[in-house]
Design a protein around this motif. Structure first.
Motif, PDB file in Angstrom:
ATOM      1  N   PRO A 104      50.917 -86.188  -0.469  1.00  0.00           N
ATOM      2  CA  PRO A 104      49.948 -85.099  -0.641  1.00  0.00           C
ATOM      3  C   PRO A 104      49.438 -84.583   0.703  1.00  0.00           C
ATOM      4  O   PRO A 104      49.148 -85.372   1.610  1.00  0.00           O
ATOM      5  N   GLN A 105      49.364 -83.272   0.812  1.00  0.00           N
ATOM      6  CA  GLN A 105      48.887 -82.629   2.040  1.00  0.00           C
ATOM      7  C   GLN A 105      47.438 -82.215   1.870  1.00  0.00           C
ATOM      8  O   GLN A 105      47.064 -81.695   0.821  1.00  0.00           O
ATOM      9  N   ASN A 106      46.644 -82.439   2.908  1.00  0.00           N
ATOM     10  CA  ASN A 106      45.279 -81.936   2.917  1.00  0.00           C
ATOM     11  C   ASN A 106      45.324 -80.467   3.290  1.00  0.00           C
ATOM     12  O   ASN A 106      46.335 -79.982   3.807  1.00  0.00           O
ATOM     13  N   GLU A 107      44.230 -79.767   3.054  1.00  0.00           N
ATOM     14  CA  GLU A 107      44.192 -78.359   3.411  1.00  0.00           C
ATOM     15  C   GLU A 107      44.492 -78.196   4.889  1.00  0.00           C
ATOM     16  O   GLU A 107      44.150 -79.044   5.693  1.00  0.00           O
ATOM     17  N   LYS A 108      45.105 -77.093   5.223  1.00  0.00           N
ATOM     18  CA  LYS A 108      45.499 -76.815   6.599  1.00  0.00           C
ATOM     19  C   LYS A 108      44.304 -76.944   7.541  1.00  0.00           C
ATOM     20  O   LYS A 108      43.221 -76.433   7.266  1.00  0.00           O
ATOM     21  N   THR A 143      42.343 -79.280   8.176  1.00  0.00           N
ATOM     22  CA  THR A 143      41.162 -79.978   7.678  1.00  0.00           C
ATOM     23  C   THR A 143      41.279 -81.464   7.984  1.00  0.00           C
ATOM     24  O   THR A 143      42.189 -82.122   7.504  1.00  0.00           O
ATOM     25  N   PRO A 200      39.248 -85.291   7.950  1.00  0.00           N
ATOM     26  CA  PRO A 200      38.156 -85.893   7.183  1.00  0.00           C
ATOM     27  C   PRO A 200      36.882 -85.989   8.017  1.00  0.00           C
ATOM     28  O   PRO A 200      36.930 -86.266   9.207  1.00  0.00           O
ATOM     29  N   SER A 253      44.702 -91.618   9.161  1.00  0.00           N
ATOM     30  CA  SER A 253      45.200 -90.300   8.784  1.00  0.00           C
ATOM     31  C   SER A 253      46.395 -89.972   9.656  1.00  0.00           C
ATOM     32  O   SER A 253      46.576 -90.544  10.734  1.00  0.00           O
ATOM     33  N   ARG A 304      50.942 -80.352   9.579  1.00  0.00           N
ATOM     34  CA  ARG A 304      50.645 -80.878   8.252  1.00  0.00           C
ATOM     35  C   ARG A 304      49.754 -82.095   8.433  1.00  0.00           C
ATOM     36  O   ARG A 304      49.856 -82.803   9.425  1.00  0.00           O
ATOM     37  N   PHE A 305      48.914 -82.338   7.446  1.00  0.00           N
ATOM     38  CA  PHE A 305      47.955 -83.424   7.536  1.00  0.00           C
ATOM     39  C   PHE A 305      47.931 -84.185   6.222  1.00  0.00           C
ATOM     40  O   PHE A 305      47.858 -83.588   5.153  1.00  0.00           O
ATOM     41  N   THR A 306      48.013 -85.528   6.304  1.00  0.00           N
ATOM     42  CA  THR A 306      47.983 -86.346   5.098  1.00  0.00           C
ATOM     43  C   THR A 306      47.195 -87.632   5.337  1.00  0.00           C
ATOM     44  O   THR A 306      47.115 -88.109   6.467  1.00  0.00           O
ATOM     45  N   THR A 307      46.640 -88.149   4.273  1.00  0.00           N
ATOM     46  CA  THR A 307      46.027 -89.475   4.301  1.00  0.00           C
ATOM     47  C   THR A 307      46.813 -90.413   3.389  1.00  0.00           C
ATOM     48  O   THR A 307      46.320 -91.464   3.002  1.00  0.00           O
TER      49      THR A 307
END
Length: 129
Positions: free
Chosen positions: A73-77, A79, A81, A88, A98-101
């Motif tokens: 799952p990708q976090n909003e562009k 963004t 935490p 992260s 791209r950003f994911t946790t």
């Protein structure tokens, strides 16, 4: 997207309640950079950097592919935490960030261990997973 296309990966993990470790991997140059900062971005101690073996980079990317990393799952562009719970990952593919946790904490722990093997040293803390 394909894990082979990842150009850069930045893994951020808690070291203590008041400090984090950033590990940046430049896959194209086969280099890494690691630094510890406080929660305000002030550098704590010396920065570590080095070169990576081609075979280790290839094995790391194969392990990412086996984990189906690019489908996480990708976090909003752009963004990040507000409160970092554990770790992260920010990465670039074709110049796009791209950003994911991750899917879960176990995924992040696996990436953490893989990165420690890749750079040849331990960092951060597992107590936050």
């Amino acid at each position: 997207m394909n894990e082979e296309a990842i150009e850069y990966l930045l893994f951020t993990v808690k070291q203590t309640e008041d400090s984090i470790v950033d590990v940046g991997i430049d896959f194209e140059q086969r280099e890494y950079r690691m630094e510890t900062t406080d929660l305000y971005g002030q550098l704590l101690g010396a920065e570590t950097q080095g070169k990576l073996r081609r075979s280790k980079v290839r094995n790391f990317k194969e392990a990412l592919k086996a984990m189906d990393f690019c489908t996480w799952p990708q976090n909003e562009k752009d963004t990040l935490p507000l409160y970092l719970k554990n770790a992260s990952i920010l990465y670039n593919i074709g110049g796009e960030q791209r950003f994911t946790t991750g899917n879960n904490e176990e995924d992040l722990r696996k990436i953490h261990k893989m990165l420690e093997e890749l750079v040849g040293t331990t960092f951060g803390s597992y107590e936050f997973y």
